[in-house]
Structures are given as structure tokens and as C-alpha cells.
Design a protein around this motif. Structure first.
Motif, short mmCIF file in Angstrom:
data_model
loop_
_atom_site.label_atom_id
_atom_site.label_comp_id
_atom_site.label_asym_id
_atom_site.label_seq_id
_atom_site.Cartn_x
_atom_site.Cartn_y
_atom_site.Cartn_z
N VAL A 39 -2.90 1.32 -0.92
CA VAL A 39 -2.87 2.60 -0.21
C VAL A 39 -1.99 3.55 -1.02
O VAL A 39 -0.83 3.26 -1.29
CB VAL A 39 -2.30 2.43 1.22
N ASP A 40 -2.56 4.66 -1.40
CA ASP A 40 -1.80 5.67 -2.12
C ASP A 40 -0.94 6.42 -1.10
O ASP A 40 -1.45 7.12 -0.22
CB ASP A 40 -2.76 6.63 -2.83
N HIS A 41 0.37 6.26 -1.20
CA HIS A 41 1.25 6.85 -0.20
C HIS A 41 1.30 8.37 -0.27
O HIS A 41 1.70 9.03 0.68
CB HIS A 41 2.66 6.26 -0.33
N PRO A 46 -0.71 10.50 7.88
CA PRO A 46 0.33 9.93 8.73
C PRO A 46 -0.21 8.87 9.70
O PRO A 46 0.47 7.90 10.02
CB PRO A 46 0.89 11.13 9.50
N GLU A 47 -1.46 9.05 10.15
CA GLU A 47 -2.07 8.07 11.05
C GLU A 47 -2.26 6.72 10.35
O GLU A 47 -2.02 5.66 10.92
CB GLU A 47 -3.41 8.57 11.59
N LEU A 48 -2.69 6.76 9.08
CA LEU A 48 -2.89 5.53 8.32
C LEU A 48 -1.55 4.83 8.08
O LEU A 48 -1.45 3.61 8.24
CB LEU A 48 -3.57 5.84 6.98
N LEU A 49 -0.55 5.60 7.73
CA LEU A 49 0.78 5.01 7.51
C LEU A 49 1.32 4.40 8.79
O LEU A 49 1.93 3.32 8.77
CB LEU A 49 1.74 6.06 6.96
N GLU A 50 1.09 5.07 9.92
CA GLU A 50 1.55 4.54 11.21
C GLU A 50 0.82 3.25 11.57
O GLU A 50 1.43 2.29 12.06
CB GLU A 50 1.34 5.59 12.31
N SER A 51 -0.48 3.19 11.29
CA SER A 51 -1.23 1.96 11.60
C SER A 51 -0.76 0.80 10.72
O SER A 51 -0.65 -0.34 11.19
CB SER A 51 -2.73 2.18 11.43
N ILE A 52 -0.45 1.09 9.47
CA ILE A 52 0.06 0.04 8.58
C ILE A 52 1.43 -0.43 9.06
O ILE A 52 1.71 -1.62 9.09
CB ILE A 52 0.14 0.56 7.12
N ARG A 53 2.25 0.51 9.47
CA ARG A 53 3.59 0.17 9.99
C ARG A 53 3.49 -0.71 11.23
O ARG A 53 4.19 -1.72 11.35
CB ARG A 53 4.34 1.45 10.29
#
Length: 100
Positions: A39-41, A46-53
Motif C-alpha cells: 500500500v502506497d502510504h 484515509p479510509e484505506l489506512l483506517e481499515s488496515i489499522r
């Protein structure tokens, strides 16, 4: 002069081990995790980062629960064994030698 033959064996062993070594680049390639997706940060939403978190936190919670269960089970078994040894010592001694 003693020890010449054993020194020769040590030199040959070192030479053979040097040939069998993997260079650092191949070692780094072998340690990559094949199952995770890249995943390119910078371009991630933000939704993708939240789901990964949230996914990582759920995995961590599951591992922690498993560890707590195993430690609790170990402590319970340990206390049971200590209780048996403490209260039935005369019975256990009979297995090793005759009690008079």
C-alpha cells in the motif's frame, strides 16, 4: 610442528562455508512477506489506512487473547500439580522407596 592437519581442515571448512553463503541481497529478498499487499502510504485514502489499522488491531487482539489463555491454562495446571504434590506427598513417596 603439530596441528597442521587440523588447521588445514579448518581452512577448507571456512572456504566451503564461504561458497555456500547467500549474499545480502538474496537474503533480503527471501525475508519479504508474500501474503501482505503493498500500500502506497502517499496515495492511500484515509479510509484505506483506517481499515488496515483496524485489521492489524484485530489481529493483535486475537494473538493477545490466545497468549492470555495459554498462560492462564499453564498457571492452573501448575497450581493443580503443586497442590497434588503438597497434599499427597506420602502417597507419592511410596513410588520411589518404601515408607516405614
Amino acid at each position: 610442528m603439530g596441528g597442521g592437519g587440523s588447521m588445514l581442515q579448518a581452512i577448507i571448512s571456512l572456504r566451503n562455508n564461504k561458497r555456500n553463503r547467500i549474499d545480502k541481497q538474496k537474503r533480503l529478498e527471501n525475508t519479504s512477506n508474500e501474503t501482505s499487499e503493498f500500500v502506497d502510504h502517499i496515495q492511500a485514502t484515509p479510509e484505506l489506512l483506517e481499515s488496515i489499522r483496524e485489521k492489524m488491531q484485530a489481529e493483535r487482539k486475537a494473538e493477545q487473547k490466545k497468549l492470555i489463555r495459554s498462560v492462564t491454562l499453564f498457571i492452573i495446571v501448575l497450581f493443580i500439580v503443586l497442590y497434588i504434590f503438597n497434599h499427597n506427598w506420602k502417597w507419592i513417596e511410596g513410588f520411589f522407596y518404601k515408607v516405614k
